[in-house]
Design an enzyme around this catalytic site. Structure first.
Site, PDB file in Angstrom:
ATOM      1  CD  GLU A 257      -2.431   1.634   2.428  1.00  0.00           C
ATOM      2  OE1 GLU A 257      -3.528   2.163   2.511  1.00  0.00           O
ATOM      3  OE2 GLU A 257      -1.646   1.595   3.394  1.00  0.00           O
ATOM      4  CG  HIS A 333      -9.825  -1.342   4.940  1.00  0.00           C
ATOM      5  ND1 HIS A 333      -8.936  -1.689   3.937  1.00  0.00           N
ATOM      6  CD2 HIS A 333      -9.089  -0.795   5.936  1.00  0.00           C
ATOM      7  CE1 HIS A 333      -7.712  -1.357   4.321  1.00  0.00           C
ATOM      8  NE2 HIS A 333      -7.769  -0.808   5.529  1.00  0.00           N
TER       9      HIS A 333
HETATM   10  O1  TEU Z   1      -4.104   3.313   5.244  1.00  0.00           O
HETATM   11  C1  TEU Z   1      -3.176   4.293   4.994  1.00  0.00           C
HETATM   12  C2  TEU Z   1      -3.567   5.415   4.149  1.00  0.00           C
HETATM   13  O2  TEU Z   1      -2.704   6.142   3.684  1.00  0.00           O
HETATM   14  C3  TEU Z   1      -4.968   5.719   3.824  1.00  0.00           C
HETATM   15  O3  TEU Z   1      -5.681   4.746   3.241  1.00  0.00           O
HETATM   16  C4  TEU Z   1      -5.671   6.335   4.976  1.00  0.00           C
HETATM   17  O4  TEU Z   1      -6.130   5.436   5.932  1.00  0.00           O
HETATM   18  C5  TEU Z   1      -6.854   7.058   4.487  1.00  0.00           C
HETATM   19  O5  TEU Z   1      -6.539   7.706   3.318  1.00  0.00           O
HETATM   20  C6  TEU Z   1      -7.275   8.054   5.474  1.00  0.00           C
HETATM   21  O6  TEU Z   1      -8.063   8.980   4.808  1.00  0.00           O
HETATM   22  C7  TEU Z   1      -3.677   2.207   5.947  1.00  0.00           C
HETATM   23  C8  TEU Z   1      -4.856   1.316   6.278  1.00  0.00           C
HETATM   24  O7  TEU Z   1      -5.402   0.838   5.075  1.00  0.00           O
HETATM   25  C9  TEU Z   1      -5.818   2.079   7.096  1.00  0.00           C
HETATM   26  O8  TEU Z   1      -6.996   1.353   7.364  1.00  0.00           O
HETATM   27  C10 TEU Z   1      -5.130   2.432   8.394  1.00  0.00           C
HETATM   28  O9  TEU Z   1      -5.961   3.257   9.165  1.00  0.00           O
HETATM   29  C11 TEU Z   1      -3.803   3.142   8.156  1.00  0.00           C
HETATM   30  O10 TEU Z   1      -3.011   2.544   7.144  1.00  0.00           O
HETATM   31  C12 TEU Z   1      -2.962   3.097   9.407  1.00  0.00           C
HETATM   32  O11 TEU Z   1      -2.520   1.801   9.631  1.00  0.00           O
END
Ligand code: TEU
Ligand code: CA
Length: 557
Positions: A257, A333
């Site tokens: 990610e 999610h």
């Molecule tokens: O997400 C990181 C991230 O950069 C984004 O998806 C962020 O959560 C979102 O844009 C906020 O607006 C990852 C996970 O997928 C997310 O669920 C977590 O909250 C986050 O990292 C922290 O671990």
């Protein structure tokens, strides 16, 4: 250019957010027993791989993305025995399991952090990022992704620790080789259990610019850390080390990610030479619109336009061709529901537009990801009051922007949450029309979308024209037609504002795809009489016309 074959290029991934998937013991929280019971459903859909959002021990400040023990299972979800049983059962059915790897940060309740914060001299002090304050204030002006400062003062020692997410998610210090050892050991533990890959949470953020400079504020309350934490100076070195020490010893699917990733950076992360990861998730089509200069950050009520989305996808499709591999997603999610955001979730057009979006994405080049409920055309939920939300991002944003600073009106903030908040993806999976959509016999931890009586898996499985069977067909076609996986990509109709069209070619055979992104009939001259249709969301066609939200994929002669 001949693409190298790989199982993870041919696969379709189904993402499960365990808390919201299926509750087996009536406590209102989805769990591993629930997942195991529903594996045949995923098998029926035809997906090859399951990506499990985190199931590790966690105090749940951010629903499991704050881990307090990487080698144990969250109490709410069950035990390690339950996990092992689920993994066995998945493998028995021919399904692979990819784990979420959250190693940019831990929970503040992880023993490593408890030790680290205890004193300046503790052997784990340097496992996290500690700094002295500046004139009684934070070490720099960085914003946390979840509102407020990215620094938290800790009373035990008077220093500040960095948390790019919530203050219960302190960032690990990847500069420290002992941290990297511990991460590699933990990954090996899971690989030895027989898991099939890792989705690496914000892996683009593990290497920080060690000067920790202030970020640009753009008139806001805090500065942006993005240029100093995304794609940082040592991130590729760290990933190559991880490849050598762990990943190269197993046959895994790896997807990073990669918040803030550019095309050029992606060519390194997902290099076809296999030195780092198989592929990355970029964010351009989900947060590139309406544009980065929105004073409210991600908060918006605007619908992205097709030409903007197309320009982003086509750039990635052609930019990575032969050099790196794409991942393809509308939903996860962290995103609102695709049919509400990019399609049309009205009763009249929901099914057709959900199928159109699916065609558009699954016919592109890359590995497709389906998020639980997307295959039913699940929609955003109607949120009426701030008390209904569970997401820490929403709760903190409301406090910062509405309560503390009167920066955004409550009405507009709520409208933004309705449009783009993460809780839209986190309402319970809609299994049937019984109470709580068949998700739980208890009280669900988050409200159920009231449209579950009409939109649910049981109804979809009974209807041959459902969104579910359309996804199933797309997956089957991928298996039988290598052009969908390996064909080269070429954009078509670049000036058309309403039809997204492209074609894929392999061994002299061309598959042409056209998608009408509107609720009106549009002229379209891409198909002729001799063509052989692969899939469409309409049973009959009109010559020279695409009907509302019509999508077609056709071999052209
Ligand atoms: O997400 C990181 C991230 O950069 C984004 O998806 C962020 O959560 C979102 O844009 C906020 O607006 C990852 C996970 O997928 C997310 O669920 C977590 O909250 C986050 O990292 C922290 O671990
Ligand atoms: Ca449960």
């Amino acid at each position: 250019m001949k693409e190298q074959r790989a199982w993870w290029k041919e696969a379709v991934i189904y993402q499960i957010y365990p808390r919201s998937f299926s509750d087996s013991n009536g406590d209102g929280i989805g769990d591993i027993g629930g997942i195991t019971a529903r594996l045949p459903y995923i098998k029926e859909l035809g997906a090859d791989v399951i990506w499990l959002s985190p199931v590790y021990k966690s105090p749940n400040d951010d629903n499991g993305y704050d881990i307090s023990d990487y080698r144990d299972i969250m109490d709410d979800f069950g035990s390690m025995e339950d996990f092992d049983r689920m993994l066995d059962e998945a493998h028995r059915l021919g399904l692979k399991i990819v784990m979420d790897l959250v190693v940019n940060h831990t929970s503040d309740e992880h023993p490593w952090f408890l030790m680290s914060r205890s004193s300046l001299e503790n052997e784990k002090r340097d496992w996290y990022i500690w700094k002295d304050g500046r004139d009684g204030r934070a070490p720099n002006n960085w914003a946390s992704c979840f509102s407020g400062s990215a620094w938290q003062k800790d009373e035990a020692t008077g220093q500040y620790y960095l948390h790019l997410f919530s203050k219960k998610q302190p960032d690990l210090n990847w500069e420290n080789p002992r941290v990297r050892d511990a991460v590699c050991d933990m990954m090996t533990f899971w690989c030895e259990k027989g898991i099939d890959g890792f989705r690496m949470d914000v892996i683009s953020m593990i290497s920080k610019d060690q000067a920790f400079p202030d970020g640009e504020t753009n008139g806001g309350l805090y500065g942006s850390p993005t240029p100093y934490v995304c794609n940082g100076p040592r991130v590729h070195e760290f990933l190559r080390e991880m490849r050598t020490r762990v990943l190269s010893h197993y046959d895994l699917l790896t997807v990073g990610e990669a918040a803030g990733v550019t095309l050029e950076e992606a060519k390194k992360y997902a290099n076809a030479d296999g030195s780092e990861l198989n592929m990355v998730f970029h964010f351009e089509h989900v947060d590139g619109t309406p544009g980065r200069n929105n004073p409210y950050g991600k908060w918006t009520v605007e619908h992205p336009t097709m030409p903007a989305i197309r320009a982003i996808f086509n750039k990635w499709q052609t930019g990575l061709e032969g050099k790196a591999w794409n991942s393809l997603y509308w939903d996860n999610h962290d995103q609102p529901r695709a049919v509400s955001r990019f399609g049309n979730d009205s009763e009249e057009w929901r099914v057709l537009s959900a199928k159109m979006l699916a065609t558009c994405l699954h016919m592109m080049k890359g590995t497709p990801y389906i998020y639980q409920g997307e295959e039913l055309g699940m929609t955003n939920a109607p949120w009426e009051d701030i008390s209904e939300f569970r997401d820490i991002e929403v709760i903190n944003a409301w406090k910062q922007n509405v309560v503390d600073n009167h920066f955004i009106s409550p009405e507009y903030m709520l409208a933004c949450f309705n449009a783009v908040s993460r809780d839209n993806a986190r309402t319970p999976m809609q299994w049937d029309d019984s109470p709580n959509a068949g998700f739980s016999t208890g009280t669900p931890w988050i409200k159920v979308n009231p449209n579950y009586k009409a939109i649910n898996a049981k109804a979809a499985l009974a209807d041959p024209d459902s969104v579910f069977y359309y996804y199933k067909k797309l997956i089957e076609l991928r298996r039988r037609n290598p052009v969908i996986v390996y064909g080269s990509f070429e954009g078509l109709l670049p000036e058309n504002e309403e039809i997204y069209a492209f074609q894929r070619t392999l061994d002299g055979r061309t598959l042409r795809v056209a998608c009408n992104w509107t609720d009106r009939e549009l002229p379209c001259g891409l198909f002729g009489g001799e063509d052989e249709e692969l899939i469409s969301n309409y049973k009959t066609h009109k010559a020279g016309i695409l009907q509302p939200y019509e999508a077609r994929a056709v071999f052209i002669s």
